[in-house]
Design a protein around this motif. Structure first.
Motif, short mmCIF file in Angstrom:
data_model
loop_
_atom_site.label_atom_id
_atom_site.label_comp_id
_atom_site.label_asym_id
_atom_site.label_seq_id
_atom_site.Cartn_x
_atom_site.Cartn_y
_atom_site.Cartn_z
N THR A 182 26.46 49.20 36.39
CA THR A 182 25.08 48.75 36.25
C THR A 182 24.89 47.32 36.78
O THR A 182 23.81 46.97 37.23
N ALA A 183 25.94 46.51 36.73
CA ALA A 183 25.83 45.16 37.29
C ALA A 183 25.68 45.22 38.81
O ALA A 183 24.88 44.47 39.40
N TRP A 184 26.44 46.09 39.46
CA TRP A 184 26.31 46.23 40.91
C TRP A 184 24.96 46.83 41.29
O TRP A 184 24.37 46.47 42.32
N LEU A 185 24.42 47.73 40.46
CA LEU A 185 23.06 48.23 40.68
C LEU A 185 22.07 47.07 40.56
O LEU A 185 21.09 46.99 41.31
N GLY A 186 22.32 46.16 39.61
CA GLY A 186 21.46 44.99 39.45
C GLY A 186 21.49 44.10 40.67
O GLY A 186 20.45 43.56 41.09
N ARG A 187 22.66 43.94 41.28
CA ARG A 187 22.76 43.15 42.51
C ARG A 187 21.97 43.82 43.64
O ARG A 187 21.32 43.15 44.45
N ALA A 188 22.03 45.15 43.70
CA ALA A 188 21.27 45.88 44.73
C ALA A 188 19.77 45.68 44.52
O ALA A 188 19.01 45.50 45.49
N ILE A 189 19.32 45.68 43.27
CA ILE A 189 17.91 45.46 42.98
C ILE A 189 17.51 44.05 43.39
O ILE A 189 16.41 43.82 43.93
N ALA A 190 18.39 43.06 43.16
CA ALA A 190 18.10 41.68 43.55
C ALA A 190 17.87 41.59 45.06
O ALA A 190 16.95 40.90 45.53
N VAL A 191 18.69 42.28 45.82
CA VAL A 191 18.53 42.29 47.28
C VAL A 191 17.20 42.94 47.66
O VAL A 191 16.47 42.45 48.53
N ALA A 192 16.86 44.05 46.99
CA ALA A 192 15.62 44.76 47.30
C ALA A 192 14.39 43.91 46.98
O ALA A 192 13.38 43.98 47.69
N VAL A 193 14.48 43.10 45.91
CA VAL A 193 13.35 42.25 45.52
C VAL A 193 12.99 41.27 46.64
O VAL A 193 11.81 40.97 46.87
N VAL A 194 13.99 40.78 47.36
CA VAL A 194 13.73 39.87 48.48
C VAL A 194 13.41 40.65 49.75
O VAL A 194 12.54 40.25 50.54
N ALA A 195 14.08 41.78 49.94
CA ALA A 195 13.91 42.54 51.18
C ALA A 195 12.50 43.09 51.34
O ALA A 195 11.96 43.11 52.46
N TYR A 196 11.86 43.48 50.24
CA TYR A 196 10.53 44.10 50.36
C TYR A 196 9.48 43.12 50.88
O TYR A 196 8.80 43.41 51.89
N PRO A 197 9.28 41.93 50.27
CA PRO A 197 8.28 41.01 50.83
C PRO A 197 8.65 40.52 52.23
O PRO A 197 7.78 40.27 53.06
N LEU A 198 9.96 40.40 52.50
CA LEU A 198 10.39 39.99 53.83
C LEU A 198 10.04 41.06 54.86
O LEU A 198 9.57 40.75 55.97
N TRP A 199 10.22 42.32 54.50
CA TRP A 199 9.86 43.43 55.38
C TRP A 199 8.36 43.44 55.66
O TRP A 199 7.92 43.68 56.77
N ARG A 200 7.56 43.16 54.62
CA ARG A 200 6.11 43.15 54.82
C ARG A 200 5.69 42.03 55.77
O ARG A 200 4.79 42.21 56.60
N ILE A 201 6.34 40.88 55.66
CA ILE A 201 6.03 39.77 56.56
C ILE A 201 6.38 40.14 58.00
O ILE A 201 5.60 39.91 58.93
N LEU A 202 7.54 40.75 58.19
CA LEU A 202 7.95 41.15 59.53
C LEU A 202 7.04 42.26 60.07
O LEU A 202 6.70 42.28 61.25
N ARG A 203 6.63 43.15 59.22
CA ARG A 203 5.74 44.24 59.64
C ARG A 203 4.38 43.72 60.08
O ARG A 203 3.79 44.20 61.05
N ASP A 204 3.90 42.70 59.35
CA ASP A 204 2.58 42.14 59.67
C ASP A 204 2.63 41.13 60.80
O ASP A 204 1.60 40.58 61.19
N GLY A 205 3.83 40.83 61.31
CA GLY A 205 3.95 39.91 62.43
C GLY A 205 3.80 38.45 62.07
O GLY A 205 3.55 37.61 62.93
N GLY A 206 3.94 38.10 60.83
CA GLY A 206 3.83 36.71 60.42
C GLY A 206 3.53 36.62 58.94
O GLY A 206 3.26 37.63 58.27
N ALA A 207 3.55 35.42 58.43
CA ALA A 207 3.33 35.21 57.00
C ALA A 207 2.20 34.23 56.78
O ALA A 207 2.18 33.15 57.36
N GLY A 208 1.28 34.63 55.90
CA GLY A 208 0.25 33.71 55.47
C GLY A 208 0.74 32.93 54.26
O GLY A 208 1.88 33.10 53.80
N GLY A 209 -0.11 32.08 53.74
CA GLY A 209 0.29 31.26 52.59
C GLY A 209 0.64 32.12 51.38
O GLY A 209 1.63 31.87 50.68
N PHE A 210 -0.14 33.20 51.15
CA PHE A 210 0.11 34.05 50.00
C PHE A 210 1.44 34.80 50.17
O PHE A 210 2.23 34.92 49.22
#
Length: 371
Positions: A182-210
């Motif tokens: 479960t600790a390694w699953l927790g580490r995977a979740i930590a990576v996903a928490v950052v990967a999702y907003p980063l993916w959205r920024i890359l998908r939208d071609g840039g990042a706004g202030g929000f």
């Protein structure tokens, strides 16, 4: 800065970190753009954003109070509830809680948030559509649902991870393995928490202030999750070492002599560093007396014709209390007995009361540190 402590009825002491105010402000900043775009007046949007931030702190408190009350119901000693920048946590101690108890303690927090979500949704049905009250309780219901589902994710240090850890530990008959999975699953979740907003920024071609603010907040949360998972892994390693503790195996064949023993009564060929001097006149509850250790260099400097008249304590240095432990103690029971009566050394006693050796606290500490 001192953390204020508040008492609320039957709840354990509540420690409110100054970081809680930052959490409220961050929630308000994150909520304001969406509220202002919904046709709400700017001043009303500000009040709603701050109010929702405050309600989220109340939601976290309800979440932690549920943990505390259920833990107490299953016999745990609850020390306090803390509200922090990252949300909150409940500090409690329980030597042996049943699998059912551990499971219910873990799930009680998310279930409390699901109940708040349902109650808030019910209030929405009673308010005028589009009113400030409807917006407030609608958003609060959604946020409590998200909080519950996020906490139910099956990785440590999330509540869902703790529940899964309990189930895996019972099913596999190996709590340490359950913790590692479960600790390694927790580490995977930590990576996903950052990967999702980063993916959205890359998908939208840039990042706004929000988007940037969301990414920074996600990185902070991910760091907290990664740290919690890593701490759980270290805890599992420590617990594995604790289970190997055995009073009989740890006992060193150290000789114990009473206070006043002449130095001349000791064998000159004996390793004096393995001889302890016991003063039973200073015994108190949980100990058999005060213990001293002979300094071989000091003992060696005593002339041969004076050894018979030199008491061993004259060439010894104080160590502290000498505790006593049954030779049958193992694992957590041994460690708990040592923690209840801290001492630098412990006399290991067989069932018939005879001493089988001495355990040095320093040796146990080194073993637990993996040295």
């Amino acid at each position: 800065m001192t953390t204020p402590t508040v008492r609320l009825g039957p709840l354990p002491p509540l420690r409110v970190s100054p970081g809680t105010l930052i959490t409220v402000l961050l929630f308000a900043v994150l909520m304001y753009p969406g509220l202002s775009r919904g046709g709400v007046a700017p001043s009303t949007a500000v009040l709603l954003a701050v109010g929702i931030g405050l309600f989220m702190i109340v939601s976290v408190l309800v979440h932690e109070a549920a943990h505390a009350l259920v833990a107490r119901a299953f016999g745990a000693d609850v020390d306090h509830i803390a509200l922090t920048l990252w949300g909150g946590h409940t500090q409690y101690r329980s030597r042996r809680m049943s699998t059912l108890g551990s499971l219910l303690v873990s799930l009680s927090g998310p279930l409390a948030n699901l109940l708040l979500a349902a109650l808030s949704h019910g209030v929405v049905q009673l308010t005028e559509v589009g009113s400030a009250g409807a917006v407030f309780f609608s958003v609060s219901s959604w946020l409590n649902l998200v909080l519950a589902l996020f906490n139910l994710l099956p990785g440590l240090p999330m509540d869902g991870g703790r529940a899964l850890e309990t189930l895996l530990g019972a099913a596999l008959r190996n709590p340490g393995l359950g913790t590692r999975i479960t600790a390694w699953l927790g580490r995977a979740i930590a990576v996903a928490v950052v990967a999702y907003p980063l993916w959205r920024i890359l998908r939208d071609g840039g990042a706004g202030g929000f988007s940037l603010l969301s990414l920074v907040w996600a990185m902070l949360i991910a760091g907290m999750l990664w740290q919690g998972a890593s701490q759980a892994l270290r805890g599992a390693t420590l617990q594995d070492r604790v289970t190997t503790l055995d009073a009989s195996a740890l006992a060193s064949p150290v000789r114990v002599v009473p206070l006043g023993t002449p130095l001349g009564h000791l064998d000159p060929a004996e390793d004096l560093s393995q001889v302890l001097v016991l003063d039973r006149t200073t015994a108190r509850q949980g100990t058999v007396g005060r213990v001293l250790r002979i300094d071989p260099a000091a003992a060696g400097s005593v002339p041969a014709d004076q050894r018979a008249s030199t008491p061993v304590e004259a060439v010894s240095g104080a160590m502290g209390d000498l505790g006593a432990l049954p030779a049958a103690l193992r694992g957590d029971d041994l460690l708990q007995a040592m923690l209840e009566h801290p001492a630098p050394a412990y006399l290991v006693l067989a069932e018939d009361g005879t001493a089988s050796g001495v355990i040095m606290s320093a040796d146990v500490n080194a073993l637990l540190r993996g040295r």
